[in-house]
Design a protein around this motif. Structure first.
Motif, PDB file in Angstrom:
ATOM      1  N   ILE B 681       4.215  -1.047   9.080  1.00 59.45           N
ATOM      2  CA  ILE B 681       4.652   0.196   8.406  1.00 59.45           C
ATOM      3  C   ILE B 681       4.812  -0.056   6.908  1.00 59.45           C
ATOM      4  O   ILE B 681       4.412   0.774   6.081  1.00 59.45           O
ATOM      5  N   LEU B 682       5.388  -1.190   6.539  1.00 56.29           N
ATOM      6  CA  LEU B 682       5.540  -1.498   5.111  1.00 56.29           C
ATOM      7  C   LEU B 682       4.184  -1.646   4.437  1.00 56.29           C
ATOM      8  O   LEU B 682       3.968  -1.147   3.321  1.00 56.29           O
ATOM      9  N   LEU B 683       3.278  -2.317   5.113  1.00 56.22           N
ATOM     10  CA  LEU B 683       1.944  -2.465   4.550  1.00 56.22           C
ATOM     11  C   LEU B 683       1.277  -1.101   4.381  1.00 56.22           C
ATOM     12  O   LEU B 683       0.625  -0.833   3.359  1.00 56.22           O
ATOM     13  N   ALA B 684       1.450  -0.273   5.383  1.00 58.02           N
ATOM     14  CA  ALA B 684       0.867   1.070   5.292  1.00 58.02           C
ATOM     15  C   ALA B 684       1.488   1.838   4.128  1.00 58.02           C
ATOM     16  O   ALA B 684       0.795   2.566   3.403  1.00 58.02           O
ATOM     17  N   GLY B 685       2.758   1.662   3.946  1.00 61.39           N
ATOM     18  CA  GLY B 685       3.408   2.342   2.834  1.00 61.39           C
ATOM     19  C   GLY B 685       2.917   1.835   1.493  1.00 61.39           C
ATOM     20  O   GLY B 685       2.715   2.622   0.560  1.00 61.39           O
ATOM     21  N   TYR B 688      -0.538   3.276   1.053  1.00 64.41           N
ATOM     22  CA  TYR B 688      -0.459   4.707   0.756  1.00 64.41           C
ATOM     23  C   TYR B 688      -0.020   4.927  -0.687  1.00 64.41           C
ATOM     24  O   TYR B 688      -0.571   5.788  -1.389  1.00 64.41           O
ATOM     25  N   GLY B 689       0.934   4.148  -1.127  1.00 64.96           N
ATOM     26  CA  GLY B 689       1.403   4.301  -2.501  1.00 64.96           C
ATOM     27  C   GLY B 689       0.326   3.936  -3.502  1.00 64.96           C
ATOM     28  O   GLY B 689       0.130   4.639  -4.506  1.00 64.96           O
ATOM     29  N   ARG B 692      -2.403   6.643  -3.607  1.00 64.82           N
ATOM     30  CA  ARG B 692      -1.943   7.842  -4.327  1.00 64.82           C
ATOM     31  C   ARG B 692      -1.922   7.599  -5.822  1.00 64.82           C
ATOM     32  O   ARG B 692      -2.219   8.486  -6.622  1.00 64.82           O
ATOM     33  N   TRP B 693      -1.563   6.395  -6.183  1.00 62.02           N
ATOM     34  CA  TRP B 693      -1.559   6.061  -7.607  1.00 62.02           C
ATOM     35  C   TRP B 693      -2.973   6.112  -8.170  1.00 62.02           C
ATOM     36  O   TRP B 693      -3.193   6.642  -9.271  1.00 62.02           O
ATOM     37  N   ASP B 696      -4.025   9.729  -8.364  1.00 60.96           N
ATOM     38  CA  ASP B 696      -3.374  10.413  -9.483  1.00 60.96           C
ATOM     39  C   ASP B 696      -3.978   9.967 -10.805  1.00 60.96           C
ATOM     40  O   ASP B 696      -4.128  10.764 -11.741  1.00 60.96           O
TER      41      ASP B 696
END
Lengths: 215, 700, 241
Positions: B681-685, B688-689, B692-693, B696
């Motif tokens: 989950i941390l890796l996925a987060g 994902y971050g 998104r960066w 953006d």
């Protein structure tokens, strides 16, 4: 506020506190009278803390009793609370907290609920770790999440098998992070917390802050 | 017959009556020339009344008569002789009685010599020499001085003409205080016949007085003054016209009325008072006493006039509106008090109904005037506000306004399903439950770590070195919420202690500590072979850090009873237990083990037990999250914490090192599976971050 | 067939309460609130019972039961019984607004003693020892290799010591928020202070990251044990025992 009563409370707090504080720096145990007096004051504080706990419980009772009496919003929950509060208290006072009935209440009501609430915390923490880089994309957040990840990797069973070749590296890395880098930061935090505690405590002892009120 | 009602007691009196028959209040205002009949109330009025009664007529009345008929020559002399120092003519005395608080005033009595001389001179067109004979010496001296000095003046020193002008201006506005000097107003016209008519002031004699070289109103300086170079220009008013023609003409205009004497409290005409009296002139011994009494006022007046100088020459006719003349101002005892008095017409002025001035018109009303808000003599300086202050004031105003403003309830957030939370929960729960099916799939579970924490071995060694004869104090300072982890981790240490036959004494500073201790100790005892585990519960100790300090200093004074004591041991005598028989101090315990999930509790035990713990080791069994903040106490050269055991992996390692049955492995697979899912989950987060960066950044 | 004992019913109740609390994952609901309010009631009642039995009764009631009412007039018991009894009664006055003022002296003693304990512990237990430990981190024994020690081991030890000292100092300096007002009106730290504070902030993030990882490990273990409990109850109900 009457000037006289304010001085009395401040004097009581200051004198009792300073007498206890001196025991940390002066070997009062060598002076029997001072030693006994210091001990006596601390015993009073310990007893008053227990009485204060009772006062807090009485306040909880009164608040929820009022809620039930006025039938304000959420009063059924307050009624449930009052029922179990009174049952547990009465049984505990009559039979003792170490009685079998109270033990059952503790083991099968209080413990499972509190443990489950802590378990739910795992989901909240995992969710927060997932979202952190979505909300804050800066170096500090990257350091935070990266540190957590490597510590988890090197702590126990997980993505990297414990008996695998790479585990030793990550375990060593985890040990270094936790016992060197984090320890240094923790020491700075501890010193800062201690400084703040000293300042706050001295303000109370010198009656600059009077949390006990002026009334 | 007409009747008049008393203003005091409302009693009905005869129209002609001057005093009320019931209460004695005056029914008609006192005016110049009146001969008060009957009783007088106050001493001032009494004195004037007595004076008037004694003399029979006031000087204005006399003047009026003299204007019609030549006045007797002896009379002024007699009047001059009769006048005593300290006495003043009636009119002046009555004027002063209008404001008794201020002035003593010239004494009542006959007109002064100089006034009589004026009257006499007005009827006679005698040469100057003759007039000199009749003019008092002090006046003659003044004339001489003025003639000896050439003082240029462009001012019209005809004060008689100015008096005439002023009379025309003031005819409609009679000063309140001078009401008594004039005939009664219209409603009192019918009483005029009863009042002795005062002779108009015949100042024609003054026309023969050589015009002074200085502006009128100035008395001639004495020789000393001339030598001193005293500035002679202190005239503040237009010169009076003492010419007979001017005065008679003026008098003719107000036939039947007394000539107007400028008010001592001037009206709002902007004109300066006509009569100016030089203090220095009054040094003469021949001067009447009442003039001597106003010397200080003259000094102040002189200073003021000297300051104004030429401006006063130009603005001679301008008297500051609603201000007192400077010489009267100087007499005022209260500084910076400038009452503004609007003098109403005589007809509109109320009749005083109480006090010594009852029946008089135009009497100063005490309350409205005294209590009148006064204007500051010093104009307030303009408030200077800096930008910062203005900004702060504006901020404060906005804060105050926002407090009273109603906060509109924001639009209700639309209900959104917590999909992310459900997914994370599902994934985690599946991961935790998955190991229970490992066996079916042939999965043997997660292996135990082959790299142990460097804290495990020293701890094992430490516990192995604990004296057997000394009990171990185990502090259960954690909540039931962490019992799942800490029970598992602490069990390894407790079993180790039990395996060494070390008695265990439990204590807690939390209310849930004793039942948790009993629960774990009972479980260990049931699992252990033999007689079970030797343990004793000291129960709950309230007070937090204070309780820890008290227990560290004197355990026997801190604990008065126990928890779930064994049979044969009364709760009042827990220290009688064989386990505690040799325990007097904290250092009498072989080891102190603190089981806690909170850094605060661990830190408090590390702080408060020094130096009372002595040589006994302090061991911390911590939740994994509390380790970083306790490690500094462990990693220092002078260790305050002698051993640390954190987390399930360390407990597994400890159990392996001590040869215990690996009870911690019971949850090892679920723990490992859950931990693995958290790592994913941390890796996925992180992924994902980062994505998104990048998105953006691409979109700008 | 499971034994219908109190423990059996207790476990069923515990399992039901566990499921009611776990339902919060879906959303806040009635079952969750009931379970939480029951928990608060039981916890409060238990706290009162144990405070009474372990602290208040032994200090205030047992002396009278043992020594009789003459204890109230015993001069030796002034400090150990009479004064604490009076202070306790005064503290109970805090329950009423009209008499709350009378309990201020008891609160003052509590606050004063508590503050003194915290100050004394912070100075003697943390400030001095931790400051000494920081200064002793780079001792000659650390700075120089021990006899027979390999270079890698010595370097690791030296670097670790330097990192600990740097981390301690920079973390402390991070909490120093003194700044100067510049010409533009903006208040900011000096460049050196800003750099040092940023390094300290990084070490704080590392510390909190380790704590976060530990909290995750602990709560995952607790959650795993909750599900393990539910599994055991299910098995028990199913007759597995």
């Amino acid at each position: 506020m009457k000037l006289g009563s304010y001085l009395i409370w401040a004097a009581v707090a200051a004198v009792s506190g300073l007498f206890v504080l001196l025991g940390y720096f002066i070997p009062v145990n060598l002076i029997p009278v001072a030693f006994q007096l210091r001990l006596l004051i601390m015993q009073w504080a310990v007893l008053l803390a227990a009485v204060g706990l009772f006062v807090g419980l009485a306040n909880i009772f009164l608040v929820h009793w009022t809620k039930v009496g006025e039938q304000s919003e959420g009063w059924p929950y307050s009624a449930i609370l009052l029922i179990f509060f009174l049952i547990t208290l009465m049984v505990g006072l009559v039979f003792g907290p170490d009685s079998e009935t109270v033990r059952l209440l503790f083991n099968y009501v209080q413990l499972p609920v509190e443990a489950t609430l802590s378990g739910i915390l795992a989901i909240s923490l995992a969710l927060a770790g997932f979202r952190i880089l979505s909300y804050r994309r800066d170096f500090i957040s990257v350091v935070f999440v990266g540190t957590a990840f490597f510590v988890l990797i090197g702590s126990g069973p997980g993505l990297i098998p414990n008996d695998g070749p790479g585990y030793e590296f990550f375990a060593g890395l985890r040990n270094w992070i936790a016992q060197v880098a984090a320890a240094g930061g923790a020491r700075g935090i501890l010193i800062g917390v201690a400084l703040g505690s000293v300042v706050t405590g001295l303000r109370v002892l010198l009656a600059i802050d009077r949390p006990y009120g002026d009334g | 017959m007409a009747e008049i009602r008393c203003p005091m007691c409302s009693a009905v009196n005869h129209a002609d009556a001057e005093e009320c028959v019931e209460c004695g209040a005056r029914l008609t205002p006192l005016i110049a020339g009146d001969e008060p009949t009957g009783e007088s109330r106050e001493s001032g009025l009494a004195a004037s009344a007595e004076g008037q009664t004694a003399e029979g007529e006031d000087w204005l009345a006399r003047i009026r008569r003299d204007a019609e008929s030549p006045p007797p020559e002896e009379e002024p002399e007699e009047a001059a002789e009769d006048i005593e120092p300290g006495e003043s003519p009636d009119w002046l005395g009555q004027l002063r009685q209008a404001d008794q608080a201020y002035e003593e005033g010239p004494p009542t009595g006959d007109q002064p010599d100089w006034m009589d001389e004026f009257v006499a001179a007005g009827d006679e067109e005698t040469p100057e020499a003759d007039q000199d004979e009749e003019v008092p010496e002090w006046l003659a001296r003044i004339r001489e001085r003025t003639q000896s000095k050439e003082i240029s003046t462009e001012i019209d020193d005809d004060w008689i003409s100015s008096l005439r002008d002023e009379e025309a201006q003031l005819s409609a506005e009679r000063p309140a205080g001078l009401e008594e000097l004039e005939p009664a107003p219209e409603e009192d016209q019918e009483e005029e016949a009863d009042l002795p008519q005062s002779a108009p002031l015949d100042l024609g004699a003054l026309s023969s007085v050589p015009p002074p070289d200085r502006p009128s109103g100035e008395w001639r300086l004495t020789d000393e003054e001339a030598e001193a170079g005293v500035d002679a220009e202190f005239a503040t008013g237009p010169p009076a016209d003492f010419s007979e023609e001017g005065f008679r003409e003026d008098a003719g205009e107000v036939q039947g009325e007394l000539p107007h004497v400028p008010a001592l409290i001037p009206e709002d005409t902007g004109e300066k008072p006509i009569i100016e009296i030089d203090e220095k002139v009054l040094d003469s011994a021949e001067l009447p006493g009442w003039l001597e009494q106003i010397k200080p006022a003259l000094a102040a007046m002189e200073e003021e006039e000297a300051a104004f100088g030429e401006d006063q020459e130009d603005d001679e006719d301008d008297l500051a509106p609603a201000t007192l003349p400077s010489w009267l101002e100087a007499m005022r005892p209260v500084d910076a008090f400038r009452p503004e008095i609007d003098l109403e017409p005589e007809d509109d002025q109320p009749v005083e109904s109480a006090g010594p001035l009852a029946g008089l018109r135009g009497v100063l009303m005490a309350e409205p005037i005294v209590a009148k808000p006064r204007t500051s003599s010093v104009s307030a300086s303009r408030l200077e506000v800096t930008e910062r202050q203005y900004a702060q004031a504006e901020l404060l105003q906005r804060l105050v306004e926002s407090e009273s403003r109603e906060v509109r309830a924001g639009p209700e957030k639309p209900f959104t399903l917590p999909i992310t939370r459900w997914i994370v929960t599902l994934v985690l729960v599946v991961a935790i439950l998955l190991p229970y099916g490992f066996e079916q799939f042939g999965f043997q579970g997660f292996a135990t770590p082959n790299v142990q924490s460097r804290d495990v071995a020293p701890l094992v060694s430490l516990v192995n070195n604990v004296p057997v004869e000394q009990p171990a104090l185990v502090v259960f300072d954690y909540t039931p919420g962490y019992s799942g982890e800490l029970d598992t981790v602490a069990r390894s240490v407790l079993v180790h202690l039990n395996n060494r036959n070390i008695p265990i004494v439990t204590l807690s500073t939390r209310v849930t500590g004793p039942p948790l201790a009993e629960r774990l100790m009972r479980a260990i005892s049931e699992e252990s072979a033999g007689d079970g585990i030797q343990y004793l519960h000291l129960g709950f100790l309230s007070g937090g850090p204070t309780a820890i300090q008290l227990f560290a200093v004197s355990p026997r004074d801190a604990i008065l009873t126990g928890f779930r004591l064994p049979e044969g041991l009364s709760r009042q005598n827990v220290w009688a237990s064989p386990i505690l028989q040799d325990v007097r101090r904290l250092s009498d315990f072989g080891v102190v083990v603190v089981i806690t999930a909170g850094t605060e509790t661990a830190r408090t035990w590390a702080e408060q037990t020094q130096p009372w713990i002595g040589e006994s080791p302090l061991v911390m069994v911590l939740s994994a999250g509390a380790e970083p903040l306790i490690r500094p106490y462990y990693e220092s050269l002078n260790q305050q914490v002698d051993g640390v055991l954190t987390g399930l992996p360390s407990a597994v390692a400890y159990q392996q090192n001590t040869g215990q049955q690996a009870a911690a492995l019971q949850s090892w697979d679920s723990f490992g599976s859950g931990l693995m899912m958290v790592e994913i989950i941390l890796l996925a987060g992180i992924g994902y971050g980062v994505s998104r960066w990048l998105l953006d950044r691409r979109s700008g | 067939m499971p034994v219908l004992s109190l423990d059996f019913f207790g476990m069923i109740i515990a399992a039901l309460l566990t499921i009611m609390v776990l339902s919060y994952i879906i959303a806040d609901n009635l079952l969750f609130r009931i379970a939480v309010y029951i928990f608060i009631g039981v916890a409060s009642g238990y706290a009162g019972a144990i405070a009474w039995h372990n602290v208040i009764r032994p200090a205030l009631i047992d002396p009278i039961l043992q020594g009789g009412f003459s204890t109230l007039f015993n001069s030796e018991a002034i400090g150990t019984f009479l004064i604490p009894l009076l202070l306790s009664i005064l503290l109970l006055m805090k329950l009423s607004r009209t008499t709350a003022r009378l309990g201020t002296i008891s609160v003052a003693i509590l606050v004063g003693v508590g503050a003194a304990v915290i100050v004394g512990g912070a100075i003697t237990g943390t400030l001095i020892p931790q400051s000494v430990a920081t200064t002793n981190a780079l001792t000659p024994e650390v700075a120089f290799p021990a006899e027979g020690e390999n270079v890698a081991s010595w370097l690791e030890r030296l670097i670790s010591a330097v990192v600990v000292v740097v981390a301690t100092i920079t973390t402390l300096l991070y909490f120093r928020f003194s700044a100067q007002k510049e010409r533009s009106g903006e208040t900011r730290r000096s460049r050196f202070n800003a750099v040092v504070a940023y390094i300290g902030r990084t070490f704080i993030a590392v510390t909190f990251g380790v704590m976060y990882a530990g909290a995750l490990m602990a709560t995952v273990l607790v959650l795993a044990q909750r599900f393990e409990f539910l599994r055991s109850v299910l098995l028990m109900l199913a007759g597995g025992g």
